[in-house]
Motif scaffolding. Structure first.
Motif, short mmCIF file in Angstrom:
data_model
loop_
_atom_site.label_atom_id
_atom_site.label_comp_id
_atom_site.label_asym_id
_atom_site.label_seq_id
_atom_site.Cartn_x
_atom_site.Cartn_y
_atom_site.Cartn_z
N LEU A 31 0.65 -1.53 -0.06
CA LEU A 31 -0.05 -0.26 -0.02
C LEU A 31 0.63 1.31 0.05
CD1 LEU A 31 -3.26 0.58 0.40
CD2 LEU A 31 -2.28 1.51 2.46
N VAL A 32 1.89 1.14 0.60
CA VAL A 32 3.15 2.46 0.74
C VAL A 32 3.88 2.38 -0.18
CG1 VAL A 32 5.50 3.32 1.57
CG2 VAL A 32 3.40 2.24 3.32
N LEU A 33 3.72 1.71 -1.49
CA LEU A 33 4.38 1.67 -3.44
C LEU A 33 2.82 2.07 -4.14
CD1 LEU A 33 6.48 -1.88 -2.87
CD2 LEU A 33 7.61 0.15 -2.94
N LEU A 34 1.96 1.89 -3.46
CA LEU A 34 0.36 1.87 -4.29
C LEU A 34 1.06 3.50 -4.33
CD1 LEU A 34 -1.92 -0.61 -4.45
CD2 LEU A 34 -0.09 0.71 -6.15
N ILE A 35 1.05 4.16 -2.80
CA ILE A 35 0.89 5.25 -2.58
C ILE A 35 1.86 6.50 -3.04
CG2 ILE A 35 0.54 7.21 -0.70
CD1 ILE A 35 -0.27 5.04 1.22
N SER A 39 -5.20 -5.38 8.00
CA SER A 39 -3.63 -4.86 6.89
C SER A 39 -4.26 -3.41 6.07
CB SER A 39 -3.03 -5.65 6.52
OG SER A 39 -3.83 -6.48 5.51
N SER A 40 -5.53 -3.44 5.50
CA SER A 40 -6.67 -2.64 4.98
C SER A 40 -6.47 -1.60 6.18
CB SER A 40 -7.63 -3.33 4.40
OG SER A 40 -8.41 -3.24 5.11
N TRP A 41 -6.34 -1.95 7.25
CA TRP A 41 -7.00 -0.59 8.26
C TRP A 41 -5.44 0.37 8.55
CZ3 TRP A 41 -10.01 -3.73 12.02
CH2 TRP A 41 -11.52 -4.42 11.17
N LEU A 42 -5.02 -0.62 8.29
CA LEU A 42 -3.38 0.24 9.14
C LEU A 42 -2.83 0.80 7.88
CD1 LEU A 42 -1.07 0.48 10.56
CD2 LEU A 42 -0.25 -1.57 10.46
N GLY A 43 -3.12 0.12 6.32
CA GLY A 43 -2.64 0.47 5.31
C GLY A 43 -3.48 2.37 4.88
N ALA A 95 -4.57 4.34 7.58
CA ALA A 95 -3.94 4.78 8.48
C ALA A 95 -3.06 5.72 8.20
CB ALA A 95 -4.01 4.05 9.75
N LEU A 96 -1.92 4.71 7.18
CA LEU A 96 -0.62 5.56 6.76
C LEU A 96 -1.16 6.43 5.61
CD1 LEU A 96 1.65 2.45 6.66
CD2 LEU A 96 1.91 4.89 8.07
N TYR A 97 -1.82 6.31 4.99
CA TYR A 97 -2.08 7.06 4.15
C TYR A 97 -2.94 8.72 4.49
CZ TYR A 97 -4.31 9.72 0.20
OH TYR A 97 -5.17 10.75 -0.85
N LEU A 98 -3.24 8.37 5.51
CA LEU A 98 -4.39 9.38 6.54
C LEU A 98 -2.87 10.09 6.95
CD1 LEU A 98 -6.80 10.64 6.70
CD2 LEU A 98 -7.35 9.42 9.54
N TRP A 99 -2.51 9.19 7.02
CA TRP A 99 -0.74 10.07 8.24
C TRP A 99 -0.20 11.44 7.20
CZ3 TRP A 99 0.65 12.30 12.08
CH2 TRP A 99 2.58 12.22 12.31
N THR A 100 -0.12 10.43 5.44
CA THR A 100 1.00 10.99 4.92
C THR A 100 0.49 12.50 4.26
OG1 THR A 100 0.08 10.12 2.65
CG2 THR A 100 1.61 9.16 4.25
N LEU A 101 -1.92 12.44 4.90
CA LEU A 101 -2.17 13.88 3.97
C LEU A 101 -2.20 14.60 5.61
CD1 LEU A 101 -5.22 11.64 3.01
CD2 LEU A 101 -3.47 13.05 1.85
#
Length: 453
Positions: free
Chosen positions: A174-178, A429-433, A435-441
């Motif tokens: 998910l990080v790579l997709l972001i 893992s989908s929820w954590l992903g 959350a990571l995307y939300l953090w980047t925002l």
């Protein structure tokens, strides 16, 4: 004269495969950066192991092996020669577990060896970028040894290693997709500024709408086929929560404060993340052992009205189910992207332990008529060697779980059982992903004094 040139070419390739000089300094390798060539070759090792695992799990493979005279126990024999090979271990989920165990050991070994390598001048840099033939022999040797591991509790224990490793790798995907979505959006916005704005903005809008349309369609199909009016409560909760979470991150992505702090953020990234989240949701629901909540894709396509009994005897593992194939496609894309990525996203670079990628130098030297690649890591590595190998270690575990459909080996019946823990691992893992995307925002807003450019 031609023979001499051929011998020189062969010698150059031999030095690339067997020598201590990095592969990038050989004439037989493509003109590129040190970091890119090395990552591509290691990724090729992983993809080669994946291909072997796929071949081993193909239906009827054991029958074909038994036809080889003098090879399998209980198969065709040669007079005077005793068949020694247990072909039951060479095929099916046992072979996948052992092949992926070998790859995981190989990459984990290099992850330990390459800790804190700062530049290609480090003696370990030569090991990272060269000696490919010997590294391949090491991988083959570990693989052969893995097939001699007794069954016992190995399959069960390694299953739990696979669950944990796959959980982490799904988040990394998910990080790579972001990162990919950010770079995609940035590149098209820059192209729009240079000219033909309507065309580039229309392209961004089209892909954004397409991603959201596919995600929304998936949600509707999930409610129709993976829930029951009086049951499948977990599925209803998973689908509803992930739908709400995707709406939240989409709204946050276009808030004025977020747009002001990160002009490159937008709905393209949010739509791609939403679509991937729906894939993980679907993948998790396909591991539900309750067959009334988890119909097979074949029954859905054929509009079958018969629902298998929840207590039906588990069948053979089939890697070619729809979610497994989609998982392999996403894995292939993320592995390739991780090998060639050159990102300017500071947050993602910190998460992935990489620096900002530089362009390949055009001043590649020529030697013996060959154009060689450029060592772009003499002053400092562009990615963490150790972390890259750790990602491939996790990828090996993810491949193992994907090819065996996340089924758990049952030691007494030698069957593969679908379990709820696999469901929870994927959905978490989908929820954590997300959350990571939300953090980047929101990170630039929460920590305004830090540089997130």
């Amino acid at each position: 004269m031609g023979a001499c040139m051929a011998l020189c070419s062969l010698a150059s390739c031999a030095s690339c495969l067997c020598g201590s000089a990095p592969c990038l300094l050989c004439g037989c390798c493509p003109f590129s950066n040190n970091s890119t060539v090395t990552r591509l070759i290691f990724s090729f090792f992983l993809l080669l192991g994946t291909l072997v695992s796929v071949i081993m799990i193909l239906p009827g493979m054991e029958d074909q092996l038994r036809k080889i005279p003098g090879f399998c126990k209980g198969g065709s024999s040669i007079p005077g020669l005793e068949n020694q090979v247990n072909c039951g271990v060479l095929v099916g989920y046992k072979s996948v577990y052992r092949m992926c165990f070998a790859m995981a050991c190989f990459f984990f070994l290099f992850a330990i060896i390459m800790v804190r390598v700062r530049s290609s001048k480090d003696p370990r840099g030569a090991l990272q970028n060269g000696f490919w033939f010997f590294k391949f022999l090491i991988l083959v040797g570990i693989t052969v040894g893995a097939f001699f591991i007794p069954d016992g509790t190995f399959n069960t224990v390694w299953f739990y290693f696979g669950v944990v490793g796959s959980f982490i790798f799904i988040v990394i995907q998910l990080v790579l997709l972001i990162d990919f979505a950010y770079n995609w959006n940035k590149a098209w916005l820059e192209n729009a500024e240079e000219g033909n704005r309507k065309c580039w903005f229309a392209g961004l809008l089209s892909f954004t709408i397409l991603h959201y349309a596919l995600a929304f369609t998936a949600v509707v199909l999930f409610y129709v086929y993976y829930t029951q009016p009086s049951g499948c409560t977990e599925h209803k909760v998973f689908i509803s929560l992930n739908l709400i979470f995707c709406i939240i991150v989409s709204i946050v992505a276009i808030l004025p404060p977020v747009q002001e702090a990160q002009p490159e953020s937008g709905l393209l990234q949010a739509s791609l993340i939403s679509l991937y989240t729906m894939y993980v949701t679907w993948s998790s629901m396909t591991n539900n052992p309750d067959r009334s909540c988890n119909p097979s894709l074949l029954s859905l396509v054929s509009n079958s009205t018969s629902v298998p009994s929840p207590t039906a005897t588990p069948g053979q593992v089939q890697w070619w189910d729809a979610q497994g194939i989609v998982g392999l496609v996403i894995f292939f894309f993320c592995t390739l992207y991780a090998s060639i990525r050159s990102s300017s996203n500071t947050q993602v670079n910190r998460l992935m332990q990489t620096g900002e990628g530089g362009e390949a130098s055009e001043g590649g030297a020529e030697e013996g008529g060959f154009r060689r690649a450029v060592d772009n890591e003499e002053e400092g590595v562009t990615y963490s060697y150790s972390f890259f190998h750790f990602c491939l270690f996790l990828a090996s575990l993810y491949i193992m779980m994907t090819l065996t459909s996340w089924y758990q080996p049952e030691t007494t019946t030698q069957a593969m059982l679908s379990t709820m823990p696999a469901v929870w691992v994927k959905i978490t893992s989908s929820w954590l992903g997300l959350a990571l995307y939300l953090w980047t925002l929101v990170a630039p807003l929460i920590l305004p004094n830090r540089d997130f450019s």
